[in-house]
Scaffold this motif. Sequence first.
Motif, PDB file in Angstrom:
ATOM      1  N   LYS A 106      42.899  33.584  58.516  1.00  0.00           N
ATOM      2  CA  LYS A 106      43.989  33.457  59.475  1.00  0.00           C
ATOM      3  C   LYS A 106      45.125  34.468  59.263  1.00  0.00           C
ATOM      4  N   VAL A 107      45.576  34.609  58.003  1.00  0.00           N
ATOM      5  CA  VAL A 107      46.713  35.496  57.742  1.00  0.00           C
ATOM      6  C   VAL A 107      46.318  36.967  57.879  1.00  0.00           C
ATOM      7  N   GLY A 108      45.042  37.263  57.574  1.00  0.00           N
ATOM      8  CA  GLY A 108      44.561  38.636  57.723  1.00  0.00           C
ATOM      9  C   GLY A 108      44.498  39.417  56.431  1.00  0.00           C
ATOM     10  N   LEU A 109      44.732  38.756  55.293  1.00  0.00           N
ATOM     11  CA  LEU A 109      44.624  39.433  54.002  1.00  0.00           C
ATOM     12  C   LEU A 109      43.169  39.438  53.547  1.00  0.00           C
ATOM     13  N   ASP A 110      42.755  40.528  52.938  1.00  0.00           N
ATOM     14  CA  ASP A 110      41.367  40.669  52.478  1.00  0.00           C
ATOM     15  C   ASP A 110      41.238  40.026  51.095  1.00  0.00           C
ATOM     16  N   ILE A 111      40.914  38.741  51.089  1.00  0.00           N
ATOM     17  CA  ILE A 111      40.853  37.986  49.830  1.00  0.00           C
ATOM     18  C   ILE A 111      39.649  38.408  48.982  1.00  0.00           C
ATOM     19  N   LEU A 112      38.549  38.799  49.624  1.00  0.00           N
ATOM     20  CA  LEU A 112      37.392  39.279  48.859  1.00  0.00           C
ATOM     21  C   LEU A 112      37.761  40.526  48.057  1.00  0.00           C
ATOM     22  N   TYR A 113      38.499  41.419  48.698  1.00  0.00           N
ATOM     23  CA  TYR A 113      38.978  42.626  48.011  1.00  0.00           C
ATOM     24  C   TYR A 113      39.907  42.241  46.860  1.00  0.00           C
ATOM     25  N   PHE A 114      40.790  41.259  47.101  1.00  0.00           N
ATOM     26  CA  PHE A 114      41.727  40.797  46.079  1.00  0.00           C
ATOM     27  C   PHE A 114      40.985  40.287  44.843  1.00  0.00           C
ATOM     28  N   TRP A 115      40.029  39.374  45.033  1.00  0.00           N
ATOM     29  CA  TRP A 115      39.329  38.789  43.892  1.00  0.00           C
ATOM     30  C   TRP A 115      38.387  39.781  43.213  1.00  0.00           C
ATOM     31  N   LYS A 116      37.842  40.704  43.986  1.00  0.00           N
ATOM     32  CA  LYS A 116      37.042  41.758  43.370  1.00  0.00           C
ATOM     33  C   LYS A 116      37.916  42.600  42.444  1.00  0.00           C
ATOM     34  N   SER A 117      39.143  42.864  42.872  1.00  0.00           N
ATOM     35  CA  SER A 117      40.082  43.634  42.065  1.00  0.00           C
ATOM     36  C   SER A 117      40.498  42.852  40.808  1.00  0.00           C
ATOM     37  N   ILE A 118      40.722  41.537  40.954  1.00  0.00           N
ATOM     38  CA  ILE A 118      41.084  40.704  39.794  1.00  0.00           C
ATOM     39  C   ILE A 118      39.920  40.631  38.802  1.00  0.00           C
ATOM     40  N   ALA A 119      38.688  40.598  39.326  1.00  0.00           N
ATOM     41  CA  ALA A 119      37.498  40.512  38.454  1.00  0.00           C
ATOM     42  C   ALA A 119      37.356  41.725  37.545  1.00  0.00           C
ATOM     43  N   GLU A 120      38.005  42.826  37.892  1.00  0.00           N
ATOM     44  CA  GLU A 120      37.940  44.034  37.061  1.00  0.00           C
ATOM     45  C   GLU A 120      38.597  43.819  35.695  1.00  0.00           C
ATOM     46  N   PHE A 121      39.350  42.731  35.543  1.00  0.00           N
ATOM     47  CA  PHE A 121      40.003  42.440  34.262  1.00  0.00           C
ATOM     48  C   PHE A 121      39.068  41.748  33.268  1.00  0.00           C
ATOM     49  N   ILE A 122      37.924  41.268  33.736  1.00  0.00           N
ATOM     50  CA  ILE A 122      37.020  40.520  32.848  1.00  0.00           C
ATOM     51  C   ILE A 122      36.630  41.322  31.604  1.00  0.00           C
ATOM     52  N   PRO A 123      36.203  42.600  31.722  1.00  0.00           N
ATOM     53  CA  PRO A 123      35.834  43.344  30.507  1.00  0.00           C
ATOM     54  C   PRO A 123      36.969  43.420  29.483  1.00  0.00           C
ATOM     55  N   GLY A 124      38.200  43.554  29.962  1.00  0.00           N
ATOM     56  CA  GLY A 124      39.328  43.663  29.043  1.00  0.00           C
ATOM     57  C   GLY A 124      39.712  42.359  28.372  1.00  0.00           C
ATOM     58  N   LEU A 125      39.205  41.224  28.883  1.00  0.00           N
ATOM     59  CA  LEU A 125      39.538  39.917  28.310  1.00  0.00           C
ATOM     60  C   LEU A 125      38.564  39.469  27.227  1.00  0.00           C
ATOM     61  N   ILE A 126      37.418  40.112  27.158  1.00  0.00           N
ATOM     62  CA  ILE A 126      36.365  39.667  26.226  1.00  0.00           C
ATOM     63  C   ILE A 126      36.840  39.751  24.772  1.00  0.00           C
ATOM     64  N   ILE A 127      37.357  40.895  24.367  1.00  0.00           N
ATOM     65  CA  ILE A 127      37.784  41.091  22.975  1.00  0.00           C
ATOM     66  C   ILE A 127      38.950  40.157  22.611  1.00  0.00           C
ATOM     67  N   PRO A 128      39.994  40.037  23.459  1.00  0.00           N
ATOM     68  CA  PRO A 128      41.082  39.094  23.120  1.00  0.00           C
ATOM     69  C   PRO A 128      40.606  37.652  22.980  1.00  0.00           C
ATOM     70  N   ILE A 129      39.717  37.213  23.853  1.00  0.00           N
ATOM     71  CA  ILE A 129      39.212  35.838  23.769  1.00  0.00           C
ATOM     72  C   ILE A 129      38.445  35.632  22.466  1.00  0.00           C
ATOM     73  N   PHE A 130      37.610  36.595  22.118  1.00  0.00           N
ATOM     74  CA  PHE A 130      36.847  36.507  20.862  1.00  0.00           C
ATOM     75  C   PHE A 130      37.789  36.461  19.661  1.00  0.00           C
ATOM     76  N   SER A 131      38.838  37.307  19.693  1.00  0.00           N
ATOM     77  CA  SER A 131      39.789  37.324  18.573  1.00  0.00           C
ATOM     78  C   SER A 131      40.581  36.018  18.507  1.00  0.00           C
ATOM     79  N   GLY A 132      40.922  35.445  19.675  1.00  0.00           N
ATOM     80  CA  GLY A 132      41.649  34.181  19.706  1.00  0.00           C
ATOM     81  C   GLY A 132      40.824  33.035  19.140  1.00  0.00           C
ATOM     82  N   ILE A 133      39.540  32.991  19.487  1.00  0.00           N
ATOM     83  CA  ILE A 133      38.649  31.957  18.950  1.00  0.00           C
ATOM     84  C   ILE A 133      38.533  32.095  17.436  1.00  0.00           C
ATOM     85  N   THR A 134      38.420  33.329  16.968  1.00  0.00           N
ATOM     86  CA  THR A 134      38.325  33.587  15.524  1.00  0.00           C
ATOM     87  C   THR A 134      39.573  33.081  14.799  1.00  0.00           C
TER      88      THR A 134
END
Length: 517
Positions: A425-453
Amino acid sequence: MKVNQLKAGVILTYIQLIVGNIISIIYTPIMLRILGQNEYGLYNLSSSTISYLGLLSFGFGSAYIRYYSKYKVENNKNEIKKLNGMFITVYSVIAIVALIAGSVLILNVETIFKNGLTVSEINKSRILMSFMVFNLAISFPTSVFTSYITANEKFLFQKILGTVQTILNPFVMLPVLLMGYKSVGMVIATTVITLIYSGLNMWYCLKKLKMKFTFGKFNLSLMKEITIFSSYIFLNMIVDQINWNVDRFLLGMFKGTGAVAIYGIGSQFNTYYLNFSTAVSGVFIPKVNRMVTKSDDNKVLTELFTKVGRIQFIILSLIMSGFIFFGPYFIKIFAGEGYELAYPVALLLMIPVTVPLIQNLGIEIQKAKNMHKFRSILYFLIAIGNLFISIPLCKTYGIIGCAIGTSSTMILGNCILMNWYYHKKVGLDILYFWKSIAEFIPGLIIPIFSGITMSFIGINSISRFLGMGVIYIVVFSISIYKFSMNDYERELFRGPLLKIKAKLLSRQGGQAYDKNS
């Protein structure tokens, strides 16, 4: 200059938040120990109850910025003066209504909380609420000046003043607490600080920005248009009151001030979390209104929506992941014994709200497009659902039950249905938005592993907590910078560091030159 104001506004907002959080980390534990759990809960409950009177503003603040921006684009100074006069008049009437409604509420405190509070707590709550009602009534007409500063994008003054207020607050509160005045002294001190803050905003608008008013020419057709526009924002305000305050209200009715205090600490962390997100999006409100007024280009709006959302995600993912790993120990040293349940409460509130927080610029886009009706109605219905779910959950499961009720309804409304509306309805490309947010997944792997450790290693001292916290921030920053940030974000991150380095080298060069001379 406006670009500098935007950048300065964001930077100063984060400085204010960081300074405020550091002060809060030092001040709140002292306050909690001086007040005690029950009196802190009573103060929290009184504040939450009076906050419902804030609904009397009807969302006119957002309408002011929208119509001011419209008249500013048109360079219509006469309409701006009429707008200023009309809002001062309307808010003054609202202030009087707030005083009357607050008086009625105060007289009925015993009827509302007789099952959860003692007689002495009821009497003290009346005193607290009296000052809070006065404070709120004063804030209505003075909020016009705050909106005027925001609409003119004068973020430097606004944020510097806010930072000074944040710093001064504990220096005023602590002597009051140490002298034994407790919660009553706190609320009196808050009122004095608010009056000074409001007076400075008024002075800046009248003397520096040359704010003008036209009274006596009340535009009924404009008022009707503003009322229709604001009515849906008003529904949003009702939703926020239900989602963020009804749990404490229910706990005060059924479980007592101790439960309110514990929930209040968990909710306080959620408030910090909310503020870190709105610090970025808040300074873009006037810009969004101008963009919609001039072109209403959905592609450009989507790019801005995504750009701001990515920056918010970087900040919030650091806070959220850090709180998951270090939160239990932090709450222990922050609030003391007896507040352990504040950790799951905070998580239940913070996790589902992350999605709307990285998308909160979309709220301003909806308002600018005058398309916020759906969100308002949807959130209102879901908030009512939250209320009916939370009552039995509160009676049966207490603090955690209230948090579960709020969390579940936010997931349905904020995370699922609103994304559909933004896209369709609003006209924002939400698929593009979430695809862009998903690009952060690789950068979160190491911090999550270090936090669990680090969690397996365990945190049993403040020195280890601080050491591991610094290590985690460094690991997170390097990993996100290396694997997830785009060129624009790297420049935002690298730019201030390069400027500091250049200044240091310049000083060293100047000192070397002086010595050689």
